[in-house]
Write a protein that holds these residues in place. Structure first.
Motif, mmCIF file in Angstrom:
data_model
loop_
_atom_site.group_PDB
_atom_site.id
_atom_site.type_symbol
_atom_site.label_atom_id
_atom_site.label_comp_id
_atom_site.label_asym_id
_atom_site.label_seq_id
_atom_site.Cartn_x
_atom_site.Cartn_y
_atom_site.Cartn_z
ATOM 1 N N GLY A 96 24.168 55.318 32.471
ATOM 2 C CA GLY A 96 25.438 55.384 33.400
ATOM 3 C C GLY A 96 25.858 53.666 33.782
ATOM 4 N N PHE A 97 26.808 53.774 33.892
ATOM 5 C CA PHE A 97 27.826 52.406 34.938
ATOM 6 C C PHE A 97 28.828 53.372 35.858
ATOM 7 C CE2 PHE A 97 29.504 54.065 31.121
ATOM 8 C CZ PHE A 97 30.773 54.325 31.867
ATOM 9 N N ILE A 98 28.811 52.385 37.013
ATOM 10 C CA ILE A 98 29.674 52.963 37.795
ATOM 11 C C ILE A 98 30.922 52.416 37.855
ATOM 12 C CG2 ILE A 98 27.883 52.323 40.402
ATOM 13 C CD1 ILE A 98 28.566 49.442 40.030
ATOM 14 N N PRO A 99 32.246 53.362 38.537
ATOM 15 C CA PRO A 99 33.522 53.262 37.949
ATOM 16 C C PRO A 99 34.228 51.459 37.818
ATOM 17 C CG PRO A 99 33.183 54.906 39.344
ATOM 18 C CD PRO A 99 32.097 54.106 39.357
ATOM 19 N N THR A 100 33.698 50.850 38.640
ATOM 20 C CA THR A 100 34.015 49.189 39.493
ATOM 21 C C THR A 100 33.446 48.936 38.119
ATOM 22 O OG1 THR A 100 31.851 49.278 40.394
ATOM 23 C CG2 THR A 100 34.423 49.949 41.878
ATOM 24 N N VAL A 101 32.180 48.188 37.528
ATOM 25 C CA VAL A 101 32.030 48.018 36.072
ATOM 26 C C VAL A 101 32.140 48.367 35.351
ATOM 27 C CG1 VAL A 101 29.294 47.602 35.193
ATOM 28 C CG2 VAL A 101 29.869 47.461 37.605
ATOM 29 N N GLY A 102 31.752 49.856 34.636
ATOM 30 C CA GLY A 102 31.721 49.892 33.402
ATOM 31 C C GLY A 102 33.495 49.627 32.359
ATOM 32 N N PRO A 103 34.144 50.196 33.199
ATOM 33 C CA PRO A 103 35.862 49.776 32.043
ATOM 34 C C PRO A 103 36.154 48.486 32.307
ATOM 35 C CG PRO A 103 36.075 50.973 34.466
ATOM 36 C CD PRO A 103 34.939 50.772 34.185
ATOM 37 N N TYR A 104 35.283 47.839 32.950
ATOM 38 C CA TYR A 104 35.453 46.121 32.351
ATOM 39 C C TYR A 104 34.977 45.207 31.682
ATOM 40 C CZ TYR A 104 38.159 47.704 36.392
ATOM 41 O OH TYR A 104 38.986 48.715 37.253
ATOM 42 N N LEU A 106 32.404 47.422 29.875
ATOM 43 C CA LEU A 106 31.702 47.951 28.470
ATOM 44 C C LEU A 106 32.715 47.417 27.735
ATOM 45 C CD1 LEU A 106 31.483 51.393 30.121
ATOM 46 C CD2 LEU A 106 29.649 49.860 29.526
ATOM 47 N N PRO A 107 33.967 46.617 27.566
ATOM 48 C CA PRO A 107 34.557 46.828 26.753
ATOM 49 C C PRO A 107 34.057 45.197 25.925
ATOM 50 C CG PRO A 107 36.150 47.117 27.685
ATOM 51 C CD PRO A 107 34.801 47.507 28.871
ATOM 52 N N LYS A 108 33.863 44.286 26.523
ATOM 53 C CA LYS A 108 33.237 43.090 26.070
ATOM 54 C C LYS A 108 31.306 43.751 25.851
ATOM 55 C CE LYS A 108 35.906 40.662 29.450
ATOM 56 N NZ LYS A 108 36.731 41.865 30.205
ATOM 57 N N VAL A 109 30.804 44.017 26.141
ATOM 58 C CA VAL A 109 29.821 43.873 25.760
ATOM 59 C C VAL A 109 29.091 44.720 24.214
ATOM 60 C CG1 VAL A 109 28.807 43.478 27.902
ATOM 61 C CG2 VAL A 109 28.340 45.406 27.777
ATOM 62 N N ILE A 110 30.002 46.519 24.186
ATOM 63 C CA ILE A 110 29.120 46.996 23.587
ATOM 64 C C ILE A 110 29.226 47.001 22.245
ATOM 65 C CG2 ILE A 110 30.443 50.131 22.938
ATOM 66 C CD1 ILE A 110 28.249 49.531 25.300
ATOM 67 N N PRO A 111 30.604 46.305 21.852
ATOM 68 C CA PRO A 111 30.730 45.822 20.082
ATOM 69 C C PRO A 111 29.079 45.573 19.487
ATOM 70 C CG PRO A 111 32.321 45.444 21.473
ATOM 71 C CD PRO A 111 31.955 45.565 22.413
ATOM 72 N N LEU A 112 29.047 44.269 20.876
ATOM 73 C CA LEU A 112 27.623 43.312 21.037
ATOM 74 C C LEU A 112 26.902 43.569 20.690
ATOM 75 C CD1 LEU A 112 26.893 40.105 21.458
ATOM 76 C CD2 LEU A 112 26.613 40.985 24.296
ATOM 77 N N LEU A 113 26.303 44.988 21.643
ATOM 78 C CA LEU A 113 25.252 45.343 21.942
ATOM 79 C C LEU A 113 25.262 46.489 19.663
ATOM 80 C CD1 LEU A 113 25.008 47.118 25.030
ATOM 81 C CD2 LEU A 113 23.599 44.968 23.996
ATOM 82 N N LYS A 114 26.169 47.280 19.554
ATOM 83 C CA LYS A 114 26.181 48.461 18.339
ATOM 84 C C LYS A 114 26.195 46.319 17.876
ATOM 85 C CE LYS A 114 29.453 51.464 20.101
ATOM 86 N NZ LYS A 114 30.407 52.086 18.888
ATOM 87 N N ASP A 115 26.577 45.584 17.197
ATOM 88 C CA ASP A 115 26.386 45.168 15.990
ATOM 89 C C ASP A 115 24.940 44.234 16.200
ATOM 90 O OD1 ASP A 115 27.466 43.028 14.301
ATOM 91 O OD2 ASP A 115 26.521 41.657 16.067
ATOM 92 N N ALA A 116 24.268 44.338 17.364
ATOM 93 C CA ALA A 116 22.870 43.756 17.538
ATOM 94 C C ALA A 116 21.982 45.047 17.434
ATOM 95 C CB ALA A 116 22.424 43.097 19.101
ATOM 96 N N PHE A 117 22.104 46.257 17.771
ATOM 97 C CA PHE A 117 20.950 47.052 17.626
ATOM 98 C C PHE A 117 21.784 48.155 16.837
ATOM 99 C CE2 PHE A 117 20.525 44.841 21.803
ATOM 100 C CZ PHE A 117 18.992 44.045 21.662
ATOM 101 N N PRO A 118 21.647 48.049 15.634
ATOM 102 C CA PRO A 118 22.580 49.457 14.837
ATOM 103 C C PRO A 118 22.774 50.619 14.832
ATOM 104 C CG PRO A 118 21.880 47.807 13.336
ATOM 105 C CD PRO A 118 21.837 47.021 14.397
ATOM 106 N N GLN A 119 21.107 51.210 14.991
ATOM 107 C CA GLN A 119 20.350 51.573 14.852
ATOM 108 C C GLN A 119 20.201 52.877 16.636
ATOM 109 O OE1 GLN A 119 16.703 51.219 12.592
ATOM 110 N NE2 GLN A 119 17.001 52.063 11.112
#
Length: 299
Positions: A96-104, A106-119
């Protein structure tokens, strides 16, 4: 009685509507209604009042809902324990994430997390702080990313990064060309703020009141983008978190000014339930985000 029956009951208590509860459980309305009736027959008590057009729970029904929520949370913990037998960074994770954090963020860390932890299967949920806290308590969310506030003190919190707040003023404002400004300069000023329910509102107001500034009581924004557009229209000034601001000092009619003496900041954390067997998973995620964001914010 089985776990699925308890899930139906809890969903009905949350939505107070048979169709919506059924949709949330991915079953048909007749199926959910039949299972609730079956549960009543099995227990020998009425869980619902069926004389009203609304869904009303009896006292027995409310007590069972409360117990069912506890049982479902324990089942979730058992599942988490079982998942540790395999790869700890594999499987579903509801964040879960708050609206004043998530939109800004997530685009920076989701690709990072998917690359580091693909499963790792990430499921993302946006809501205000009080809603996230409740969903974490009841086991609907595994962890939450938000600004550290009093409501999260009961959880374990992993620091992610300190985020500065930036002053946003109209491009035509007298301060628009200033690269930096002391918080003391806000003494006597009136600032636009987010509406109730946003933790950023309370944090920003705390800094503003300490500096002698006031809130514009005639307007409360529903989002950071509304605040930004109001500033661009010349309707006032406000504080915005740095991740919500562009790299340019002036853009689309808004000037962004760094504040100091002191610099207003908020601590963004990852919170999870104490005793969770997935602690190491959260620590690895937090470390990845922290390393990336500290470098990004210092650039």
């Amino acid at each position: 009685m089985n776990i699925r029956d308890l899930e139906y009951l809890v969903a009905l208590s949350e939505h107070l509507h048979f169709r919506k509860a059924a949709e949330a459980c991915f079953v048909s309305q007749p199926t959910l209604s039949a299972q609730i009736r079956k549960l009543e027959d099995e227990l020998g008590v009425s869980l619902l009042e069926r004389t009203s057009r609304r869904v009303l729970f009896t006292d027995a029904g409310l007590k069972l809902v409360d117990q069912a929520q506890k049982v479902l949370l324990e089942v979730k913990i058992l599942s988490e324990l079982a998942s540790q037998q395999g790869d700890s960074m594999a499987g579903p994770l509801h964040v879960g994430f708050i609206p004043t954090v998530g939109p800004y963020l997530l685009p920076k860390v989701i690709p990072l997390l998917k690359d580091a932890f693909p499963q790792l299967e990430l499921f993302l949920h946006e809501a205000q702080t009080h809603q996230l806290v409740e969903q974490l308590e009841t086991g609907k969310l595994d962890c939450i990313i938000l600004a550290a506030v009093k409501e999260t003190e009961a959880f374990m919190e992993l620091p992610l990064y300190n985020e500065p707040m930036v002053l946003a003023v109209p491009e035509q404002h007298d301060w628009a060309k200033k690269p930096e400004l002391s918080m003391l300069a806000l003494n006597g000023e009136t600032l636009l703020m987010l509406g109730d329910g946003h933790c950023l509102r309370d944090q920003a107001m705390g800094f503003c009141f300490a500096a002698g500034a006031n809130e514009d009581g005639s307007f409360k924004a529903t989002s950071l983008e509304t605040l930004r557009n109001m500033v661009a229209a010349g309707s006032g000034i406000t504080l915005l978190p740095k991740l919500a601001t562009p790299k340019e000092a002036i853009r689309d009619g808004v000037s962004y000014i760094k504040l100091n003496e002191p610099e207003p900041t908020r601590l963004i954390t990852l919170a999870y339930r104490p005793g969770s067997p997935l602690r190491s998973r959260y620590e690895k995620i937090a470390q990845s985000i922290n390393t990336h964001m500290v470098t990004l914010l210092e650039a």
